[in-house]
Scaffold this motif. Structure first.
Motif, PDB file in Angstrom:
ATOM      1  N   THR A  70      31.516  18.108  39.781  1.00  0.00           N
ATOM      2  CA  THR A  70      31.363  16.835  39.085  1.00  0.00           C
ATOM      3  C   THR A  70      30.164  16.104  39.650  1.00  0.00           C
ATOM      4  O   THR A  70      29.831  16.251  40.826  1.00  0.00           O
ATOM      5  CB  THR A  70      32.648  15.978  39.172  1.00  0.00           C
ATOM      6  OG1 THR A  70      32.525  14.856  38.290  1.00  0.00           O
ATOM      7  CG2 THR A  70      32.928  15.494  40.583  1.00  0.00           C
ATOM      8  N   CYS A  81      34.393  10.775  37.101  1.00  0.00           N
ATOM      9  CA  CYS A  81      34.326  12.017  37.884  1.00  0.00           C
ATOM     10  C   CYS A  81      35.727  12.479  38.275  1.00  0.00           C
ATOM     11  O   CYS A  81      36.070  13.662  38.120  1.00  0.00           O
ATOM     12  CB  CYS A  81      33.508  11.804  39.162  1.00  0.00           C
ATOM     13  SG  CYS A  81      31.743  11.592  38.902  1.00  0.00           S
ATOM     14  N   ARG A 133      24.769  26.027  32.785  1.00  0.00           N
ATOM     15  CA  ARG A 133      23.480  25.359  32.478  1.00  0.00           C
ATOM     16  C   ARG A 133      22.843  25.931  31.219  1.00  0.00           C
ATOM     17  O   ARG A 133      22.360  25.198  30.370  1.00  0.00           O
ATOM     18  CB  ARG A 133      22.496  25.558  33.631  1.00  0.00           C
ATOM     19  CG  ARG A 133      22.467  24.467  34.618  1.00  0.00           C
ATOM     20  CD  ARG A 133      21.423  24.781  35.636  1.00  0.00           C
ATOM     21  NE  ARG A 133      20.120  24.897  34.998  1.00  0.00           N
ATOM     22  CZ  ARG A 133      19.034  24.308  35.400  1.00  0.00           C
ATOM     23  NH1 ARG A 133      19.052  23.569  36.462  1.00  0.00           N
ATOM     24  NH2 ARG A 133      17.905  24.451  34.772  1.00  0.00           N
ATOM     25  N   GLU A 160      30.755  13.693  34.303  1.00  0.00           N
ATOM     26  CA  GLU A 160      31.434  14.841  33.703  1.00  0.00           C
ATOM     27  C   GLU A 160      31.769  15.882  34.762  1.00  0.00           C
ATOM     28  O   GLU A 160      31.358  15.762  35.917  1.00  0.00           O
ATOM     29  CB  GLU A 160      30.572  15.425  32.585  1.00  0.00           C
ATOM     30  CG  GLU A 160      30.437  14.425  31.435  1.00  0.00           C
ATOM     31  CD  GLU A 160      29.678  14.973  30.247  1.00  0.00           C
ATOM     32  OE1 GLU A 160      29.261  16.149  30.260  1.00  0.00           O
ATOM     33  OE2 GLU A 160      29.497  14.204  29.284  1.00  0.00           O
ATOM     34  N   CYS A 209      25.156  19.410  33.907  1.00  0.00           N
ATOM     35  CA  CYS A 209      26.359  18.578  33.892  1.00  0.00           C
ATOM     36  C   CYS A 209      25.923  17.129  34.003  1.00  0.00           C
ATOM     37  O   CYS A 209      25.212  16.758  34.934  1.00  0.00           O
ATOM     38  CB  CYS A 209      27.272  18.971  35.054  1.00  0.00           C
ATOM     39  SG  CYS A 209      28.874  18.159  35.056  1.00  0.00           S
ATOM     40  N   LYS A 210      26.360  16.319  33.072  1.00  0.00           N
ATOM     41  CA  LYS A 210      25.983  14.901  33.079  1.00  0.00           C
ATOM     42  C   LYS A 210      26.779  14.114  34.110  1.00  0.00           C
ATOM     43  O   LYS A 210      27.888  14.506  34.478  1.00  0.00           O
ATOM     44  CB  LYS A 210      26.208  14.293  31.696  1.00  0.00           C
ATOM     45  CG  LYS A 210      25.273  14.832  30.641  1.00  0.00           C
ATOM     46  CD  LYS A 210      25.525  14.170  29.295  1.00  0.00           C
ATOM     47  CE  LYS A 210      24.579  14.749  28.269  1.00  0.00           C
ATOM     48  NZ  LYS A 210      25.175  14.848  26.962  1.00  0.00           N
ATOM     49  N   VAL A 211      26.248  12.999  34.520  1.00  0.00           N
ATOM     50  CA  VAL A 211      26.924  12.114  35.466  1.00  0.00           C
ATOM     51  C   VAL A 211      28.276  11.693  34.880  1.00  0.00           C
ATOM     52  O   VAL A 211      28.367  11.303  33.716  1.00  0.00           O
ATOM     53  CB  VAL A 211      26.049  10.877  35.783  1.00  0.00           C
ATOM     54  CG1 VAL A 211      26.804   9.896  36.680  1.00  0.00           C
ATOM     55  CG2 VAL A 211      24.737  11.293  36.443  1.00  0.00           C
ATOM     56  N   THR A 213      23.144  17.147  38.718  1.00  0.00           N
ATOM     57  CA  THR A 213      23.111  17.483  37.290  1.00  0.00           C
ATOM     58  C   THR A 213      22.599  18.900  37.021  1.00  0.00           C
ATOM     59  O   THR A 213      22.930  19.484  36.006  1.00  0.00           O
ATOM     60  CB  THR A 213      22.260  16.469  36.499  1.00  0.00           C
ATOM     61  OG1 THR A 213      20.957  16.428  37.082  1.00  0.00           O
ATOM     62  CG2 THR A 213      22.886  15.083  36.505  1.00  0.00           C
ATOM     63  N   SER A 214      21.821  19.454  37.947  1.00  0.00           N
ATOM     64  CA  SER A 214      21.274  20.807  37.739  1.00  0.00           C
ATOM     65  C   SER A 214      22.321  21.892  37.975  1.00  0.00           C
ATOM     66  O   SER A 214      22.157  23.012  37.501  1.00  0.00           O
ATOM     67  CB  SER A 214      20.087  21.051  38.671  1.00  0.00           C
ATOM     68  OG  SER A 214      20.529  21.327  39.993  1.00  0.00           O
ATOM     69  N   GLN A 242      25.039  24.664  28.235  1.00  0.00           N
ATOM     70  CA  GLN A 242      25.122  23.245  27.898  1.00  0.00           C
ATOM     71  C   GLN A 242      24.078  22.370  28.585  1.00  0.00           C
ATOM     72  O   GLN A 242      24.115  21.154  28.467  1.00  0.00           O
ATOM     73  CB  GLN A 242      26.530  22.715  28.196  1.00  0.00           C
ATOM     74  CG  GLN A 242      26.862  22.661  29.685  1.00  0.00           C
ATOM     75  CD  GLN A 242      28.275  22.193  29.941  1.00  0.00           C
ATOM     76  OE1 GLN A 242      29.209  22.640  29.286  1.00  0.00           O
ATOM     77  NE2 GLN A 242      28.443  21.296  30.898  1.00  0.00           N
ATOM     78  N   LEU A 249      31.512   5.359  35.984  1.00  0.00           N
ATOM     79  CA  LEU A 249      31.058   6.755  36.062  1.00  0.00           C
ATOM     80  C   LEU A 249      31.752   7.477  37.210  1.00  0.00           C
ATOM     81  O   LEU A 249      32.143   8.643  37.069  1.00  0.00           O
ATOM     82  CB  LEU A 249      29.538   6.826  36.231  1.00  0.00           C
ATOM     83  CG  LEU A 249      28.722   6.523  34.971  1.00  0.00           C
ATOM     84  CD1 LEU A 249      27.248   6.334  35.316  1.00  0.00           C
ATOM     85  CD2 LEU A 249      28.896   7.636  33.929  1.00  0.00           C
TER      86      LEU A 249
END
Length: 174
Positions: free
Chosen positions: A79, A98, A52, A62, A58-60, A24-25, A55, A94
């Motif tokens: 992803t 991806c 980053r 996405e 990045c979310k799981v 996510t980072s 937004q 989820l």
């Protein structure tokens, strides 16, 4: 659309885009993520930092896209797969997201050839057989798949290669 399975290093594949199993980072990490950042160079990290800042990562499920730096591909689609903690429908959905969102970005960016690693099957511990099934099913059911010329599933080990190969052979026999 053609599907290929390769046992290879995804950072050496010549395609329009490779997919990164990111966190996510978006700042790199272990496994395929670390390898892509190391080989691709600072430009990938710089673009991830810009994303980053805009937004918040990045979310799981996405996906985001950057250039590929020193890699032989043109783009990297990052992803974030789910961490496996039991057979839950939410985790399967989820993971499918991806692949779906990566393919959507590919079509939006006129990407014709794309290579996927086994998303979430490393340190996130998603069972390789379940992950491969979701990957193949999501790609085959993608509504704009005719806009993609080739999808390559890049396997890091013999076990994964056999799983993908067996699944695709079953589909071919149907």
């Amino acid at each position: 659309m053609k599907i290929e399975i390769l046992k290879a290093d995804i950072t050496e594949i010549h395609v329009d885009a490779i997919v990164n199993a990111a966190n996510t980072s978006l700042l790199g990490g272990g496994g395929v993520d670390g390898a892509i950042h190391r080989k691709g160079g600072k430009v990938i990290l710089d673009e991830c930092i810009q994303i980053r800042n805009k937004q918040g990562g990045c979310k799981v499920g996405e996906a985001v896209i950057t250039t590929a730096g020193n890699l032989p591909s043109k783009y990297v689609i990052h992803t974030v797969g789910p961490v496996w903690n039991g057979d839950k429908e939410e985790k399967k959905n989820l993971l499918a997201a991806c692949y779906q969102n990566s393919l959507e970005l590919a079509v939006e960016n006129n990407i014709k050839t794309i290579a996927f690693p086994g998303i979430s099957t490393g340190i996130y511990h998603f069972p390789k057989d379940k992950a491969a099934e979701i990957a193949i099913k999501t790609v085959l059911n993608f509504d704009k798949i005719s806009e993609i010329e080739k999808v390559i599933f890049v396997c890091f080990d013999d076990e994964s290669y056999k799983i993908y190969n067996d699944l695709l052979e079953k589909i071919d026999k149907k």
